[in-house]
Design a protein around this motif. Structure first.
Motif, PDB file in Angstrom:
ATOM      1  N   GLU A  53       0.832  -1.208   0.000  1.00 58.46           N
ATOM      2  CA  GLU A  53       0.000   0.000   0.000  1.00 58.46           C
ATOM      3  C   GLU A  53       0.863   1.253   0.000  1.00 58.46           C
ATOM      4  O   GLU A  53       0.580   2.216  -0.711  1.00 58.46           O
ATOM      5  N   ALA A  54       1.939   1.238   0.796  1.00 59.21           N
ATOM      6  CA  ALA A  54       2.830   2.405   0.863  1.00 59.21           C
ATOM      7  C   ALA A  54       3.575   2.631  -0.453  1.00 59.21           C
ATOM      8  O   ALA A  54       3.773   3.772  -0.872  1.00 59.21           O
ATOM      9  N   LEU A  55       3.980   1.552  -1.100  1.00 58.67           N
ATOM     10  CA  LEU A  55       4.747   1.669  -2.345  1.00 58.67           C
ATOM     11  C   LEU A  55       3.878   1.960  -3.559  1.00 58.67           C
ATOM     12  O   LEU A  55       4.374   2.483  -4.560  1.00 58.67           O
ATOM     13  N   SER A  56       2.595   1.626  -3.481  1.00 56.11           N
ATOM     14  CA  SER A  56       1.748   1.735  -4.671  1.00 56.11           C
ATOM     15  C   SER A  56       1.642   3.160  -5.196  1.00 56.11           C
ATOM     16  O   SER A  56       1.626   3.369  -6.405  1.00 56.11           O
ATOM     17  N   GLY A  57       1.576   4.150  -4.324  1.00 53.93           N
ATOM     18  CA  GLY A  57       1.486   5.543  -4.780  1.00 53.93           C
ATOM     19  C   GLY A  57       2.697   5.963  -5.593  1.00 53.93           C
ATOM     20  O   GLY A  57       2.579   6.321  -6.773  1.00 53.93           O
ATOM     21  N   PRO A  58       3.898   5.934  -4.970  1.00 58.07           N
ATOM     22  CA  PRO A  58       5.099   6.320  -5.728  1.00 58.07           C
ATOM     23  C   PRO A  58       5.359   5.436  -6.942  1.00 58.07           C
ATOM     24  O   PRO A  58       5.778   5.929  -7.990  1.00 58.07           O
ATOM     25  N   ALA A  59       5.109   4.143  -6.836  1.00 59.22           N
ATOM     26  CA  ALA A  59       5.341   3.248  -7.972  1.00 59.22           C
ATOM     27  C   ALA A  59       4.383   3.566  -9.116  1.00 59.22           C
ATOM     28  O   ALA A  59       4.771   3.542 -10.288  1.00 59.22           O
ATOM     29  N   GLY A  60       3.130   3.881  -8.785  1.00 61.48           N
ATOM     30  CA  GLY A  60       2.156   4.252  -9.814  1.00 61.48           C
ATOM     31  C   GLY A  60       2.541   5.543 -10.515  1.00 61.48           C
ATOM     32  O   GLY A  60       2.440   5.653 -11.744  1.00 61.48           O
ATOM     33  N   GLU A  61       3.000   6.528  -9.726  1.00 61.41           N
ATOM     34  CA  GLU A  61       3.459   7.794 -10.307  1.00 61.41           C
ATOM     35  C   GLU A  61       4.646   7.556 -11.232  1.00 61.41           C
ATOM     36  O   GLU A  61       4.733   8.143 -12.313  1.00 61.41           O
ATOM     37  N   MET A  62       5.536   6.682 -10.806  1.00 62.82           N
ATOM     38  CA  MET A  62       6.715   6.384 -11.613  1.00 62.82           C
ATOM     39  C   MET A  62       6.321   5.737 -12.934  1.00 62.82           C
ATOM     40  O   MET A  62       6.852   6.084 -13.989  1.00 62.82           O
ATOM     41  N   GLN A  63       5.376   4.825 -12.880  1.00 63.57           N
ATOM     42  CA  GLN A  63       4.920   4.159 -14.097  1.00 63.57           C
ATOM     43  C   GLN A  63       4.285   5.163 -15.060  1.00 63.57           C
ATOM     44  O   GLN A  63       4.531   5.117 -16.269  1.00 63.57           O
ATOM     45  N   GLU A  64       3.497   6.091 -14.532  1.00 59.94           N
ATOM     46  CA  GLU A  64       2.880   7.117 -15.384  1.00 59.94           C
ATOM     47  C   GLU A  64       3.939   7.983 -16.045  1.00 59.94           C
ATOM     48  O   GLU A  64       3.844   8.294 -17.241  1.00 59.94           O
ATOM     49  N   LYS A  65       4.958   8.368 -15.289  1.00 63.81           N
ATOM     50  CA  LYS A  65       6.036   9.203 -15.840  1.00 63.81           C
ATOM     51  C   LYS A  65       6.829   8.444 -16.903  1.00 63.81           C
ATOM     52  O   LYS A  65       7.219   9.015 -17.921  1.00 63.81           O
ATOM     53  N   GLN A  66       7.061   7.159 -16.666  1.00 65.38           N
ATOM     54  CA  GLN A  66       7.782   6.356 -17.666  1.00 65.38           C
ATOM     55  C   GLN A  66       6.986   6.263 -18.962  1.00 65.38           C
ATOM     56  O   GLN A  66       7.556   6.404 -20.052  1.00 65.38           O
ATOM     57  N   LEU A  67       5.701   6.040 -18.841  1.00 62.84           N
ATOM     58  CA  LEU A  67       4.858   5.991 -20.044  1.00 62.84           C
ATOM     59  C   LEU A  67       4.886   7.327 -20.778  1.00 62.84           C
ATOM     60  O   LEU A  67       4.994   7.368 -22.005  1.00 62.84           O
ATOM     61  N   GLN A  68       4.784   8.408 -20.027  1.00 65.80           N
ATOM     62  CA  GLN A  68       4.822   9.733 -20.641  1.00 65.80           C
ATOM     63  C   GLN A  68       6.155   9.932 -21.365  1.00 65.80           C
ATOM     64  O   GLN A  68       6.186  10.422 -22.504  1.00 65.80           O
ATOM     65  N   LEU A  69       7.225   9.543 -20.725  1.00 68.02           N
ATOM     66  CA  LEU A  69       8.558   9.711 -21.305  1.00 68.02           C
ATOM     67  C   LEU A  69       8.697   8.949 -22.619  1.00 68.02           C
ATOM     68  O   LEU A  69       9.270   9.449 -23.582  1.00 68.02           O
ATOM     69  N   TYR A  70       8.159   7.739 -22.678  1.00 67.11           N
ATOM     70  CA  TYR A  70       8.332   6.906 -23.858  1.00 67.11           C
ATOM     71  C   TYR A  70       7.270   7.114 -24.934  1.00 67.11           C
ATOM     72  O   TYR A  70       7.525   6.849 -26.102  1.00 67.11           O
ATOM     73  N   LEU A  71       6.095   7.581 -24.545  1.00 66.05           N
ATOM     74  CA  LEU A  71       5.012   7.676 -25.522  1.00 66.05           C
ATOM     75  C   LEU A  71       4.708   9.091 -26.013  1.00 66.05           C
ATOM     76  O   LEU A  71       4.154   9.253 -27.091  1.00 66.05           O
ATOM     77  N   ASP A  72       5.042  10.090 -25.223  1.00 64.59           N
ATOM     78  CA  ASP A  72       4.715  11.464 -25.598  1.00 64.59           C
ATOM     79  C   ASP A  72       5.810  12.024 -26.512  1.00 64.59           C
ATOM     80  O   ASP A  72       6.876  12.433 -26.064  1.00 64.59           O
ATOM     81  N   THR A  73       5.524  12.062 -27.784  1.00 64.91           N
ATOM     82  CA  THR A  73       6.516  12.523 -28.766  1.00 64.91           C
ATOM     83  C   THR A  73       6.607  14.041 -28.846  1.00 64.91           C
ATOM     84  O   THR A  73       7.457  14.562 -29.557  1.00 64.91           O
ATOM     85  N   THR A  74       5.751  14.747 -28.116  1.00 62.00           N
ATOM     86  CA  THR A  74       5.765  16.217 -28.157  1.00 62.00           C
ATOM     87  C   THR A  74       6.668  16.816 -27.082  1.00 62.00           C
ATOM     88  O   THR A  74       6.825  18.039 -27.038  1.00 62.00           O
ATOM     89  N   LEU A  75       7.250  16.006 -26.227  1.00 66.55           N
ATOM     90  CA  LEU A  75       8.087  16.524 -25.140  1.00 66.55           C
ATOM     91  C   LEU A  75       9.354  17.175 -25.688  1.00 66.55           C
ATOM     92  O   LEU A  75       9.996  16.632 -26.584  1.00 66.55           O
ATOM     93  N   THR A  76       9.694  18.302 -25.102  1.00 67.92           N
ATOM     94  CA  THR A  76      10.977  18.930 -25.444  1.00 67.92           C
ATOM     95  C   THR A  76      12.082  18.223 -24.674  1.00 67.92           C
ATOM     96  O   THR A  76      11.817  17.460 -23.744  1.00 67.92           O
TER      97      THR A  76
END
Length: 160
Positions: free
Chosen positions: A35-58
């Protein structure tokens, strides 16, 4: 979610979205940690997806996300270390140590192994402790593959 088979009245709650197993010390600890790890781990997963999938990032945005990921990763490692140090006498602590052995120095790993209760050091019944001993032994005696790779280079040049 992990299930530790140990004495007690084990209850598995699968009715809600937060699956939990409770009723024994290791199961309670494991559920609390998840339960304690799920928050930070979920945020990390979202950021990783954004990093790899968002082609508009500078490039600046990408670097900011990488920095956030590194910070979150360090936070998760700190949480894991704290959990393991505080619970090494339980099967949950021992299991987490195997999962996170790479975040500890050899000296820290040795000190933690010394704290494992005798009943958990019986390698005939406890594969976890055996695995930790193997990790420590491999760290203390790393294999040198340089001769192997040199022989491969020699073999490949001989066939040319």
């Amino acid at each position: 979610m992990l299930l530790f088979l140990e004495g007690g009245n084990i209850t598995a709650d699968i009715a809600n979205e937060k699956f939990s197993i409770t009723g024994t010390k290791s199961n309670d600890l494991s559920t609390e940690l998840q339960e304690a790890l799920s928050g930070p781990a979920g945020e990390m997963q979202e950021k990783q997806l954004q990093l790899y999938l968002d082609t508009t990032l500078t490039e600046e945005q990408r670097q900011a996300i990488i920095t956030e990921l590194q910070t979150t990763s360090e936070k998760l490692a700190g949480m894991a270390k704290e959990f393991i140090n505080g619970n090494i006498e339980t099967m949950a602590g021992l299991f987490m140590l195997i999962q996170c052995a790479d975040i500890f120095t050899n000296e820290e790993l040795s000190a933690l192994l010394d704290k494992v209760p005798e009943e958990n050091k019986d390698t005939t019944n406890n594969r976890l402790f055996y695995i930790l001993q193997e990790i420590q032994e491999q760290r203390n005696n790393p294999q040198d593959f340089s001769d192997y790779f040199k022989s491969m280079e020699t073999d490949s040049t001989a066939t040319e």
